[in-house]
Design an enzyme around this catalytic site. Structure first.
Site, short mmCIF file in Angstrom:
data_model
loop_
_atom_site.label_atom_id
_atom_site.label_comp_id
_atom_site.label_asym_id
_atom_site.label_seq_id
_atom_site.Cartn_x
_atom_site.Cartn_y
_atom_site.Cartn_z
N GLU A 457 -4.28 15.96 6.09
CA GLU A 457 -4.84 15.37 4.87
C GLU A 457 -6.34 15.23 5.08
O GLU A 457 -7.11 16.12 4.74
CB GLU A 457 -4.16 14.03 4.56
CG GLU A 457 -4.35 13.59 3.13
CD GLU A 457 -3.30 12.58 2.70
OE1 GLU A 457 -3.51 11.97 1.64
OE2 GLU A 457 -2.29 12.40 3.40
N TRP A 527 -9.14 3.94 -8.15
CA TRP A 527 -9.60 5.14 -7.48
C TRP A 527 -10.86 5.66 -8.20
O TRP A 527 -11.95 5.70 -7.62
CB TRP A 527 -8.50 6.19 -7.46
CG TRP A 527 -7.53 6.04 -6.31
CD1 TRP A 527 -7.39 6.88 -5.24
CD2 TRP A 527 -6.56 4.99 -6.11
NE1 TRP A 527 -6.42 6.42 -4.39
CE2 TRP A 527 -5.89 5.26 -4.89
CE3 TRP A 527 -6.21 3.85 -6.82
CZ2 TRP A 527 -4.88 4.44 -4.39
CZ3 TRP A 527 -5.20 3.02 -6.31
CH2 TRP A 527 -4.56 3.32 -5.12
N GLU A 737 -1.98 2.24 7.88
CA GLU A 737 -1.81 2.57 6.47
C GLU A 737 -0.78 1.67 5.80
O GLU A 737 -0.92 1.32 4.63
CB GLU A 737 -1.37 4.04 6.34
CG GLU A 737 -1.19 4.54 4.92
CD GLU A 737 -0.89 6.02 4.88
OE1 GLU A 737 -1.01 6.62 3.79
OE2 GLU A 737 -0.53 6.61 5.93
N HIS A 758 -6.30 3.90 9.27
CA HIS A 758 -6.44 4.02 7.82
C HIS A 758 -7.16 2.77 7.35
O HIS A 758 -6.57 1.70 7.32
CB HIS A 758 -5.03 4.10 7.23
CG HIS A 758 -4.93 4.79 5.92
ND1 HIS A 758 -4.46 6.08 5.80
CD2 HIS A 758 -5.20 4.40 4.66
CE1 HIS A 758 -4.44 6.44 4.52
NE2 HIS A 758 -4.90 5.42 3.81
#
Length: 879
Positions: A457, A527, A737, A758
Site C-alpha cells: 500500500e 479525508w 492501525e 500507522h
C-alpha cells in the site's frame, strides 16, 4: 547582548533549489527579558565576505517587529547561483546586534526554457514488465578551471546521480512521489568540487520506483509510464568567465545495472558480479512534457538513524531472525565476507506471532526481501538502492558464514525535517507512547504522508494526513513536507473540486474491480477535508499566510463540491469511510456505528467555518461574507437534523459527541449536557474508547475542554484493551492501525489490513503538547507570536517537560507537582510574548515578575502576560 542565532529561508536552513526569492526569518538569541525587535537590516551577496562590490541587495534599516515571514522585493535572481544572506537587528531598548553568520540559498532553473537536456532511457518500450535497473552515462572533457557548477537532475522512476564514480548528494528515492504527469520534481546540486579539468564521466543509475513499478493496493504496474528515463544538465562557469552546459541527449550510452530487480514493495536483487557492464549501447530519447518540472528545495528523503541489531534469535520453527528492537521504515545495511557467488537474502517483517515465529501475513503481497550476490572473496557492505521496507525484524534466508548482530544495521529513511518538539513526563509509559508516535511519523513521512510502510500500500491517504497534521507539526518542521504534498492534492482534484482518497491518486479510473473503491475514489468526509484543514493548521503553526494563498482555490473548490452535493444542508456522497475501523462497528465491518450523514455534515460545517476564517485572514471579504453565512446556515441545519427537542444528539455514539463538541456544532447552552452524555458513553465502556479515525483524535480534547480533565487523563492512562498504552504494554515501538492489531490472547486482527506502524491514532500527541504541557497557539497570533501557555495538571503526573521550536525560537515549559504545590518553569523566545494561565490557583507564592489577574468566571484561575525570557512560578493548586 542580543544576537542572531539562525537564519531560515522558507523554513529551511540553506535551501538548495529555490525558484523565487524565499521568505526570510531569524531566531534572536541572547540574555534579557522583553526583547522586542524594532528594526532589521538584511543583505544578500555573492560572497560570504559581503564586500561592497558583491552585495546584491541591502534593505538598509527597516522599522519592523517581524522576524519571520519577511519578503523582499526589487531584486532579480539568477539561475544556478548561490546567494549569501546576513541579518542584524535593533531592539526597542536601542541595543544593536552584530551581523549574523551568513546563511545561503541556491537557485534552480528559474525559466522553463533553460532546460536543454532531454529525457533518455536505457530501456525500450518492450521493457514494460521489467523492474531491472539500468545505467546511463556520458564522457566529456573540461578545458578549463571550474569556478562553479550546478547539476539539475530528475527521472521517470528513481535515480542516483554520479560524477567520476562518486554519488552526488545524500538524497534517496529521488525524485520522490508526485502526480508525475502534472508535477515532476527535480533536484539541484552544487558539483563544483566533483568535476575536474580534463576527462570526466557523469552517470545515473535508474530503477522503476513509484513511476513504473507495481504500486497501490490494486497492484497495478506502470501507473505513470512504462519506461524509466533520466533528465539532467550541468551548468558550468569557468574561471575565465565562459560557460558550458552538459546535458542528457542521444549521445549518452546505456547499460543494464547489477540491480536485477527493484520494487518499492518487494525489495531488491543485486548481483555485484554485474557491476561492470559488458555492453554499452545507445540510449533512447523519451518525449516528456518539461513544463511539469518543479524544483525541490527541501524535505528530500535521506538516511537518518542507524540502529544496530539488538540480537539474533532462533524461532520455534527454526528461522534465524534479526531483531532491531525498533519498528521503522528504511533498509538494512549488511556486512559480510562472502566468496564469489555467495548469497545474502533477508526478508523484513514487523512482528512475531504468539508462538514467537515469523509473521508475514499482514504484508499481504509485499515480499520485502533484499538479495545480494557476492562477486569475489572480500568483505562487503551493502544496502538497497531503489526500495524501502517497514520492519523491526528480518529473517535470514541466506548468509555466508556466521551471522552476528554487529553485521546488521537498520537505517531509517524519511524526508529531511528538523525536529521541533520534545515531550517527557514522569510516566514512562507515556514517554514510550511519545516515542511510538514519533517513530510512526518518521516511518510514514517517506516523501509523502503514507498510511503504513510495510504492506503493498504505502500511499498518501488523505484522512490519515489530516488527522495527524497538528501532532506532526509539534514533532517535526513539516511545512515544506506538507506544502509540497498539498500541491499534489490540488493537482489531483477533480474538475468539480472533489478530493481523492489518496494523493497522488493511483486509483481513479482503475477501481472497477475493487469491492470498496468501486463505490467511489474521491470526496470522503475527513479525508477530502485535508484540502482545508491542513493549510489552516500550517497557518496556525507557522503564522504564514502564503500557504493559505497557495491553496485558496483548492479549498474553495472543495467547499463548493460539498455544497453542490448537499441536500437540505446534509452532506453525503458515494463512498464514505466514516469513523473508520471504530470498535463500535458491526462484527467484521470496517465502518464505525456513527452514521455517515452526521460525520459528513459535521465536517462540511467545520471546513466551511475554517474557510470563512481563511477568507477573512486574506482580506477576501466578499468570500468571507458568503462562506460565513453558509457556515451559519449549515451549522443550524446540523442542529435541526441531529439534535432532539431537548438539545441532545440523536446519535448516541462516542464519536458523534466528540466531533459535535470539538467542531463547536452545538448551541452554547447545550454543550455541557452533551459533554455529560459523552462521559456517560465512556462509562458505559468502563472508561474505554471505541472510536475510530474520526473520533479518536479529538476525544481527550472534547473531555478536557468541557470540564472533564480527570476523565481525559484516565482515558489516556488506560493500559488494558483498547487503549494507547495497551499497545505500549504489548511492546509496541510504533502506533498500530487497529486497537486490537495484536489481541489480548495473542492472536492478530485480520491480516488483510493490520499494520503495526500507522500514525493516525498517534494524533493523541497534540493533546500531550497542547493540554498536558499546555503549549497552545492563538488564532489571533499564529505562529506562536503570542503563545498561550496553559498546562493542565493531572493524571497522577508529578513532572512534565516540553519544548517546541517555533519560527521565533524555542518555547520551553516544565511543571513539577508535589502534593498541591506546583513549580512552573517557562522560557519564551525573544520577539514574542506569552499569555500564561494557571488553573485552580489557591495562592501564588512566587511569580518572577509576572502580574496575574483573576478570571471573571470564579474558577480561581489566573492569567498573566509575559515577554521573552525565562520565568519560574510557584503556586498552590486547589485540589
Amino acid at each position: 547582548m542580543i544576537e542572531i542565532t539562525k537564519i531560515q529561508m522558507d523554513y529551511e536552513i540553506n535551501p538548495v533549489g529555490v525558484t523565487q526569492m524565499p521568505q526570510f526569518g531569524w531566531i534572536i538569541g541572547g540574555n534579557g527579558f522583553n526583547v522586542i525587535q524594532e528594526a532589521y537590516r538584511l543583505q544578500i551577496a555573492d560572497s560570504m565576505q559581503f564586500q561592497e562590490e558583491n552585495i546584491q541587495y541591502d534593505s538598509m534599516r527597516v522599522i519592523s517587529e517581524e522576524s519571520a515571514h519577511v519578503y523582499l522585493k526589487d531584486m532579480e535572481l539568477r539561475s544556478a547561483h548561490r546567494y549569501y544572506v546576513r541579518v542584524k537587528i535593533w531592539d526597542t531598548l536601542g541595543e544593536e546586534s552584530e551581523w549574523s553568520m551568513p546563511g545561503y540559498f541556491v537557485t534552480a532553473l528559474l525559466h522553463p526554457n533553460e532546460w536543454k537536456g532531454r529525457f533518455i532511457s536505457a530501456e525500450t518500450k518492450e521493457d514494460v514488465a521489467t523492474s531491472q535497473g539500468t545505467y546511463v552515462k556520458h564522457d566529456f572533457i573540461l578545458n578549463g578551471k571550474v569556478k562553479s557548477a550546478y547539476a539539475f537532475t530528475t527521472a521517470l522512476g528513481l535515480y542516483h546521480f554520479y560524477i567520476n564514480g562518486e554519488k552526488i548528494g545524500e538524497d534517496e528515492l529521488t525524485p520522490g512521489f508526485t502526480s508525475y504527469k502534472k508535477r515532476l520534481l527535480y533536484q539541484t546540486y552544487e558539483v563544483t568540487n566533483a568535476l575536474q579539468e580534463g576527462n570526466n564521466v557523469i552517470a545515473a543509475s535508474l530503477g522503476a520506483g513509484w513511476y513504473k513499478g507495481k504500486m497501490g493496493f490494486l497492484e497495478e504496474r506502470n501507473n505513470y509510464g512504462n519506461q524509466t528515463a533520466f533528465l539532467g544538465q550541468i551548468q558550468i562557469e569557468y574561471e575565465d568567465g565562459s560557460t558550458e552546459i552538459i546535458s542528457t541527449d542521444e549521445s549518452w550510452q546505456g547499460a543494464s545495472s547489477p540491480i536485477l530487480f527493484a520494487e518499492i514493495y518487494d525489495g531488491e536483487y543485486y548481483d555485484a558480479s554485474l557491476e561492470q557492464p559488458k555492453e554499452w549501447y545507445p540510449v533512447e530519447v523519451v518525449e516528456y512534457d518539461k513544463s511539469v518540472l518543479h524544483a525541490q528545495a527541501g524535505a528530500r528523503v535521506k538516511q537518518h538513524e542507524g540502529i544496530p541489531a539488538r540480537r539474533i534469535l532462533i524461532t520455534p520453527q527454526g528461522d534465524k531472525v534479526i531483531d532491531f528492537g525498533q519498528n521503522l521504515a528504511g533498509w538494512i545495511e549488511v556486512k559480510a565476507a562472502g566468496t564469489k557467488g555467495a548469497r545474502i537474502e533477508l526478508q523484513c517483517f514487523e512482528v512475531l506471532d504468539a508462538q514467537g515465529n515469523v509473521y508475514l501475513e499482514n504484508l499481504r503481497g509485499a515480499k520485502e526481501t533484499i538479495t545480494y550476490i557476492c562477486k569475489e572473496e572480500r568483505m562487503i557492505t551493502y544496502h538497497p538502492n531503489f526500495t524501502y521496507q517497514g520492519f523491526r525484524y528480518a529473517r535470514i534466508n541466506a548468509y555466508p558464514g556466521e551471522a552476528k548482530p554487529e553485521y546488521f544495521t537498520a537505517r531509517a529513511l524519511y524526508s529531511d525535517m528538523r525536529p521541533t518538539g520534545t515531550f517527557w513526563c514522569s510516566n514512562p509509559d507515556i514517554n514510550q507512547l511519545q516515542s511510538n508516535i514519533l517513530w510512526s511519523l518518521k516511518s510514514n513521512f517517506v516523501d509523502i504522508p503514507t498510511d503504513c510502510p510495510q504492506r503493498n500500500e504505502r500511499v498518501g491517504w488523505t484522512g490519515d494526513a489530516q488527522i495527524f497534521c497538528r501532532t506532526a507539526g509539534f514533532l517535526m518542521n513539516t511545512y515544506t513536507f506538507f506544502s509540497k504534498w498539498l500541491k499534489d492534492v490540488t493537482a489531483d482534484q477533480t474538475k468539480e473540486g472533489g478530493v481523492p482518497h489518496i494523493v497522488p491518486d493511483l486509483i481513479s479510473g482503475k477501481e472497477q474491480d475493487d469491492w470498496l473503491l468501486s463505490q467511489g475514489t474521491h470526496s470522503a468526509a475527513a479525508w477530502a477535508d485535508v484540502a482545508v484543514i491542513n493549510p489552516w493548521i500550517l497557518y496556525l503553526t507557522y503564522g504564514d499566510k502564503q500557504i493559505l494563498e497557495e491553496q485558496y482555490d483548492s479549498m474553495k473548490k472543495w467547499i463548493e463540491f460539498m455544497r453542490a452535493h448537499a441536500l437540505d444542508g446534509i452532506w453525503n456522497y458515494k463512498l464514505q469511510f466514516g469513523d473508520w475501523v471504530a470498535l463500535d462497528a458491526e462484527e467484521g465491518s470496517y465502518f464505525g456505528a456513527t452514521p455517515n450523514d452526521l460525520t459528513c455534515t459535521a465536517y462540511y460545517v467545520y471546513s466551511t467555518g475554517l474557510f470563512a476564517k481563511i477568507a477573512k485572514v486574506l482580506n477576501r471579504m466578499e468570500d468571507y461574507a458568503v462562506y460565513d453565512t453558509l457556515y451559519q446556515q449549515i451549522k443550524q441545519g446540523f442542529q435541526v437534523h441531529f439534535l432532539d427537542s431537548r438539545g441532545n444528539l440523536t446519535v448516541q455514539t462516542q464519536t458523534a459527541h466528540i466531533i459535535a463538541l470539538y467542531f463547536d456544532l452545538l448551541p452554547e447552552d447545550k454543550k455541557q449536557q452533551n459533554a455529560n452524555q459523552l462521559v456517560q458513553l465512556l462509562k458505559r465502556e468502563k472508561g474505554h474508547l471505541v472510536t475510530g479515525f474520526v473520533g479518536t483524535p479529538y476525544f481527550c480534547h472534547a473531555l478536557s475542554s468541557h470540564g472533564y480533565l480527570k476523565e481525559a487523563y484516565e482515558l489516556l492512562l488506560k493500559d488494558d484493551f483498547p487503549s494507547w498504552l495497551y499497545q505500549v504494554k504489548k511492546g509496541a515501538t510504533t502506533i498500530w492501525e487497529h486497537w486490537d492489531g495484536l489481541k489480548p490472547d495473542g492472536t492478530m486482527w485480520s491480516p488483510d489490513m493490520n499494520s503495526f506502524n500507522h500514525y493516525a491514532y498517534g494524533a493523541i500527541g497534540e493533546w500531550l503538547y497542547r493540554v498536558v504541557a499546555g503549549i497552545e497557539v492563538e488564532e489571533e497570533n499564529p505562529g506562536y507570536k503570542q503563545a498561550f501557555l496553559y498546562p493542565r495538571i493531572g493524571g497522577g503526573l508529578t513532572a512534565v517537560k516540553a519544548t517546541y521550536s517555533s519560527v521565533y525560537g524555542e518555547l520551553r515549559l516544565a511543571w513539577n507537582k508535589e502534593k498541591s504545590k506546583i513549580i512552573l518553569q517557562i522560557e519564551i523566545p525573544h520577539n514574542t510574548t506569552a499569555k500564561i494561565r494557571l488553573e485552580a490557583v489557591a495562592e501564588i507564592t512566587e511569580t518572577a515578575g509576572i502580574a496575574f489577574l483573576s478570571t471573571e468566571d470564579g474558577t480561581k484561575d489566573r492569567i498573566g502576560i509575559a515577554g521573552s525570557g525565562s520565568y519560574e512560578i510557584h503556586y498552590d493548586k486547589q485540589e
